[in-house]
Motif scaffolding. Sequence first.
Motif, PDB file in Angstrom:
ATOM      1  N   TYR A 224      -6.237   1.224  -4.630  1.00  0.00           N
ATOM      2  CA  TYR A 224      -5.817   0.935  -3.251  1.00  0.00           C
ATOM      3  C   TYR A 224      -6.904   0.208  -2.436  1.00  0.00           C
ATOM      4  N   PRO A 225      -8.155   0.711  -2.438  1.00  0.00           N
ATOM      5  CA  PRO A 225      -9.158   0.048  -1.591  1.00  0.00           C
ATOM      6  C   PRO A 225      -9.461  -1.383  -2.028  1.00  0.00           C
ATOM      7  N   VAL A 226      -9.162  -1.701  -3.286  1.00  0.00           N
ATOM      8  CA  VAL A 226      -9.411  -3.069  -3.750  1.00  0.00           C
ATOM      9  C   VAL A 226      -8.346  -4.009  -3.175  1.00  0.00           C
ATOM     10  N   LEU A 227      -7.110  -3.534  -3.133  1.00  0.00           N
ATOM     11  CA  LEU A 227      -6.047  -4.337  -2.506  1.00  0.00           C
ATOM     12  C   LEU A 227      -6.366  -4.524  -1.018  1.00  0.00           C
ATOM     13  N   MET A 228      -6.897  -3.481  -0.425  1.00  0.00           N
ATOM     14  CA  MET A 228      -7.271  -3.573   1.000  1.00  0.00           C
ATOM     15  C   MET A 228      -8.386  -4.620   1.189  1.00  0.00           C
ATOM     16  N   ALA A 229      -9.333  -4.637   0.257  1.00  0.00           N
ATOM     17  CA  ALA A 229     -10.409  -5.641   0.333  1.00  0.00           C
ATOM     18  C   ALA A 229      -9.812  -7.043   0.204  1.00  0.00           C
TER      19      ALA A 229
ATOM     20  N   ALA B 161      -2.177  12.934 -12.392  1.00  0.00           N
ATOM     21  CA  ALA B 161      -0.820  12.476 -12.076  1.00  0.00           C
ATOM     22  C   ALA B 161      -0.813  11.397 -10.992  1.00  0.00           C
ATOM     23  N   ALA B 162      -1.965  11.186 -10.328  1.00  0.00           N
ATOM     24  CA  ALA B 162      -1.991  10.208  -9.226  1.00  0.00           C
ATOM     25  C   ALA B 162      -1.669   8.820  -9.773  1.00  0.00           C
ATOM     26  N   ARG B 163      -1.013   8.008  -8.956  1.00  0.00           N
ATOM     27  CA  ARG B 163      -0.693   6.652  -9.391  1.00  0.00           C
ATOM     28  C   ARG B 163      -1.978   5.833  -9.515  1.00  0.00           C
ATOM     29  N   ALA B 164      -2.021   4.971 -10.529  1.00  0.00           N
ATOM     30  CA  ALA B 164      -3.221   4.136 -10.697  1.00  0.00           C
ATOM     31  C   ALA B 164      -3.431   3.278  -9.452  1.00  0.00           C
ATOM     32  N   GLY B 165      -2.327   2.919  -8.781  1.00  0.00           N
ATOM     33  CA  GLY B 165      -2.429   2.125  -7.556  1.00  0.00           C
ATOM     34  C   GLY B 165      -3.131   2.868  -6.429  1.00  0.00           C
ATOM     35  N   LEU B 166      -3.061   4.195  -6.447  1.00  0.00           N
ATOM     36  CA  LEU B 166      -3.777   4.964  -5.417  1.00  0.00           C
ATOM     37  C   LEU B 166      -5.289   4.831  -5.635  1.00  0.00           C
ATOM     38  N   PHE B 167      -5.656   4.744  -6.910  1.00  0.00           N
ATOM     39  CA  PHE B 167      -7.072   4.595  -7.265  1.00  0.00           C
ATOM     40  C   PHE B 167      -7.597   3.209  -6.857  1.00  0.00           C
TER      41      PHE B 167
ATOM     42  N   HIS C  17       0.819  -1.213   0.000  1.00  0.00           N
ATOM     43  CA  HIS C  17       0.000   0.000   0.000  1.00  0.00           C
ATOM     44  C   HIS C  17       0.856   1.268   0.000  1.00  0.00           C
ATOM     45  N   ALA C  18       2.052   1.150   0.585  1.00  0.00           N
ATOM     46  CA  ALA C  18       2.923   2.332   0.679  1.00  0.00           C
ATOM     47  C   ALA C  18       3.407   2.789  -0.694  1.00  0.00           C
ATOM     48  N   LEU C  19       3.360   1.902  -1.691  1.00  0.00           N
ATOM     49  CA  LEU C  19       3.852   2.258  -3.024  1.00  0.00           C
ATOM     50  C   LEU C  19       2.869   3.136  -3.800  1.00  0.00           C
TER      51      LEU C  19
ATOM     52  N   GLU D 278     -17.485   3.346  -8.265  1.00  0.00           N
ATOM     53  CA  GLU D 278     -17.446   3.244  -6.797  1.00  0.00           C
ATOM     54  C   GLU D 278     -16.059   3.602  -6.255  1.00  0.00           C
ATOM     55  N   LEU D 279     -15.012   3.309  -7.037  1.00  0.00           N
ATOM     56  CA  LEU D 279     -13.670   3.699  -6.572  1.00  0.00           C
ATOM     57  C   LEU D 279     -13.509   5.216  -6.609  1.00  0.00           C
ATOM     58  N   ARG D 280     -14.137   5.833  -7.592  1.00  0.00           N
ATOM     59  CA  ARG D 280     -14.070   7.293  -7.696  1.00  0.00           C
ATOM     60  C   ARG D 280     -14.717   7.988  -6.491  1.00  0.00           C
ATOM     61  N   ARG D 281     -15.645   7.307  -5.852  1.00  0.00           N
ATOM     62  CA  ARG D 281     -16.336   7.915  -4.704  1.00  0.00           C
ATOM     63  C   ARG D 281     -15.537   7.808  -3.393  1.00  0.00           C
ATOM     64  N   MET D 282     -14.419   7.120  -3.404  1.00  0.00           N
ATOM     65  CA  MET D 282     -13.640   6.944  -2.166  1.00  0.00           C
ATOM     66  C   MET D 282     -13.026   8.282  -1.747  1.00  0.00           C
ATOM     67  N   THR D 283     -13.368   8.730  -0.540  1.00  0.00           N
ATOM     68  CA  THR D 283     -12.904  10.063  -0.153  1.00  0.00           C
ATOM     69  C   THR D 283     -11.386  10.108   0.025  1.00  0.00           C
ATOM     70  N   GLN D 284     -10.774   8.983   0.450  1.00  0.00           N
ATOM     71  CA  GLN D 284      -9.316   9.025   0.630  1.00  0.00           C
ATOM     72  C   GLN D 284      -8.613   9.206  -0.707  1.00  0.00           C
ATOM     73  N   PHE D 285      -9.167   8.633  -1.777  1.00  0.00           N
ATOM     74  CA  PHE D 285      -8.557   8.851  -3.095  1.00  0.00           C
ATOM     75  C   PHE D 285      -8.688  10.327  -3.470  1.00  0.00           C
ATOM     76  N   LYS D 286      -9.871  10.871  -3.232  1.00  0.00           N
ATOM     77  CA  LYS D 286     -10.069  12.294  -3.573  1.00  0.00           C
ATOM     78  C   LYS D 286      -9.090  13.164  -2.789  1.00  0.00           C
ATOM     79  N   ASP D 287      -8.956  12.899  -1.475  1.00  0.00           N
ATOM     80  CA  ASP D 287      -8.062  13.717  -0.642  1.00  0.00           C
ATOM     81  C   ASP D 287      -6.611  13.567  -1.077  1.00  0.00           C
ATOM     82  N   LYS D 288      -6.190  12.302  -1.210  1.00  0.00           N
ATOM     83  CA  LYS D 288      -4.759  12.071  -1.467  1.00  0.00           C
ATOM     84  C   LYS D 288      -4.341  12.460  -2.873  1.00  0.00           C
ATOM     85  N   SER D 289      -5.299  12.455  -3.827  1.00  0.00           N
ATOM     86  CA  SER D 289      -4.919  12.809  -5.199  1.00  0.00           C
ATOM     87  C   SER D 289      -5.090  14.311  -5.437  1.00  0.00           C
TER      88      SER D 289
END
Length: 334
Positions: free
Chosen positions: A127-132, A119-125, A43-45, A101-112
């Motif tokens: 991210y919640p799927v890896l967490m799942a 420019a945000a990494r696709a992995g940031l988008f 996740h850190a990547l 549904e990934l677009r609605r994640m507030t952490q993605f909105k904040d962090k990007s």
Amino acid sequence: MSRVFSGIQPTGEPHLGNLLGAVRWWIADQRQGDCFYCVVDLHALTIPGDPAELRNGTLTMATLLLAAGLDPEACTLFVQSHVPAHTQLAWLLECTASVGELRRMTQFKDKSARGGEEAARAGLFTYPVLMAADILLYDTDRVPVGDDQRQHLELTRDLAQRFNSRYGETFVVPEASIPPAGRGDRIMDLQDPDKKMSKSSESAQGTIGLFDDPKTIERKVKRAVTDADDGPDAVRYHPATKPGVSNLVELLATIQGRRPEDVAADYTRYGALKADLAEAIIALVEPIQVAYRSLASEPGSVDAVLRSGAKRAEGVARATLARAYEAVGLTLPT
Ligand code: TYM
């Protein structure tokens, strides 16, 4: 025995919010359930970082978790990238999640927001799927996390249910286990009580690091933002109108295991509250720091814990992954 899973990122200095919102509850759970705790290095990547810092941060975080009280005899502690099934299941879940549904994640909105979405990494988008995937691999019943992870947990449940209804019962649908409101669920920044205390905060003054020394803790608490009035009844617990002082009251209440309203009733002025809070925080983190120094002097023993943790995690994760592969029509090599 219920299955418990949770994770923490190894980047940035771990802080009081991590301890009070999550790690403390992991420790309390470790003898109640079958617990898997994970340092989520993959996740850190998702944001820029230095390879050497990630490498050191992973070992530091694992050492700190042990120092804080995780017992490798009672729970399974491991590093995410040591178990390849996490990224393997993530792909199946990426093919279950929708872009909307990934677009609605507030952490993605904040962090990007800072560098821009383009420019945000696709992995940031994703991210919640890896967490799942992290969670679902372990047939998890309960996920102890702070309030900021609530939306990610909802997504995990949605993905599990959607996958199950598309392909047949495969995953356990997990529940979030969030501390009660005002009892560590959402520790706020000492300088900006509208923002949560965070590893990536701009001002280190608002975040109490678990490695901070007593003098630093005293200074940060003393300078914490309160409110303009410092009259005889300045200390009141009312997060909406007095967010600064209410955060300090919540912190002390959480550490003491009391209700914030009861703690507030013990004080009139800010000075006494701040002095007691600084003392309570120091008493909480000092033993962790002492244990950390002793464990850090023998990194081989932490490595051994992580190696055996990964082995146990791998066994459970591989069985779930095989079920999911089978369900979607992939063939596993024999
Ligand atoms: P992370 O590394 O940001 O934080 C680790 C845990 O600390 C909690 N936390 C807080 N709780 C209260 N107040 C705060 N100010 C505060 N700041 C952080 C977080 O809620 C979290 O429980 N996405 C996760 C890591 C993760 C994970 C998982 C968690 C990856 N896979 C699977 C659970 C299950 C994260 O970034 O946590």
